[in-house]
Scaffold this active site. Structure first.
Site, short mmCIF file in Angstrom:
data_model
loop_
_atom_site.label_atom_id
_atom_site.label_comp_id
_atom_site.label_asym_id
_atom_site.label_seq_id
_atom_site.Cartn_x
_atom_site.Cartn_y
_atom_site.Cartn_z
N MET A 1 -11.21 31.04 1.36
CA MET A 1 -11.54 29.59 1.59
C MET A 1 -12.63 29.51 0.16
O MET A 1 -13.61 30.31 0.55
CB MET A 1 -12.09 28.94 2.62
CG MET A 1 -12.07 27.26 2.80
SD MET A 1 -11.89 27.37 4.32
CE MET A 1 -10.69 27.51 4.91
N CYS A 2 -12.66 27.83 -0.52
CA CYS A 2 -14.31 28.48 -0.97
C CYS A 2 -14.40 26.65 -0.86
O CYS A 2 -13.49 26.07 -1.06
CB CYS A 2 -14.03 28.56 -3.00
SG CYS A 2 -12.47 27.67 -3.67
N THR A 3 -15.23 26.41 -1.90
CA THR A 3 -16.12 24.90 -1.62
C THR A 3 -16.16 24.55 -3.38
O THR A 3 -16.40 25.29 -3.95
CB THR A 3 -17.74 24.60 -1.08
OG1 THR A 3 -18.35 25.55 -1.82
CG2 THR A 3 -17.31 24.87 0.66
N SER B 1 -11.00 24.34 -0.86
CA SER B 1 -9.70 24.63 -0.83
C SER B 1 -9.33 25.58 -0.17
O SER B 1 -9.73 26.44 0.10
CB SER B 1 -10.36 26.01 -2.42
OG SER B 1 -10.86 25.33 -3.66
#
Length: 185
Positions: free
Chosen positions: A59-61, A40
């Site tokens: 940010m993430c996955t 993201s």
């Protein structure tokens, strides 16, 4: 006066419904190509939770897989304090390829999710209209297969978010982090 107010409210509701109907969906959407790991990169929203939590977001996955019945299992892993949180969501396919629905009983919300555009190998732009008893909100997500995207893709995300009525204060390029990136399935 009462009739005028009802008329104005009716027009506003019609405008909001029409605006969501005008959100495009990826032409020739190929669901199997959307699967796998995404990062993201950008998030835009006019929701209250976004305004309250925006300063904490990173940010993430997100890992997308197809279920046996053709829906999407979406698992996001993101940093929250000192830990990594996982959130699983089931996006139910609709008759229109690239358009999904999701209900969150915990928050009492219904989500109309559209894959607006993607080239599957680099980026995906996703728009969501969220409806709750307290009102509706718009969310736009920019996913990338890598932790970085070209300035052109970032500009497209910002432009599209503005087209959905979101302001610059409601648009965020998520700060990059390595935290929780290895934990994603």
């Amino acid at each position: 006066m009462h009739t005028t107010l009802l008329g104005v409210l009716g027009l506003a509701l019609l405008g909001a419904l029409h605006a969501q109907d005008s959100v495009p969906v990826q032409t020739d959407f190929q669901q199997d190509k959307l699967t796998g790991r995404w990062y993201s990169i950008g998030l835009a929203s006019n929701s209250n939770w976004f305004k309250e939590k925006k300063h904490l977001m990173k940010m993430c996955t997100t890992v997308i897989s197809v279920t046996a019945d053709g829906n999407l299992e979406v698992t996001s892993t993101y940093p929250k304090g000192d830990q990594c949180e996982k959130r699983n969501s089931l996006y139910t396919k609709t008759e229109q390829p690239g358009r999904f629905s999701y209900s969150n009983p915990r928050w009492g919300s219904k989500h109309d999710i559209r894959v607006v555009e993607t080239n599957y190998e680099e980026y995906a732009l996703v728009a969501t209209q969220i409806s709750k008893s307290t009102g509706s909100s718009t969310m736009v997500l920019l996913y990338s297969r890598t932790k970085e995207l070209s300035p052109e893709r970032l500009d497209r995300f910002t432009q599209f978010s503005r087209e959905q009525g979101l302001t610059d204060e409601e648009i965020l390029i998520l700060p990059r982090t390595d935290k929780c990136m290895a934990d994603a399935a």
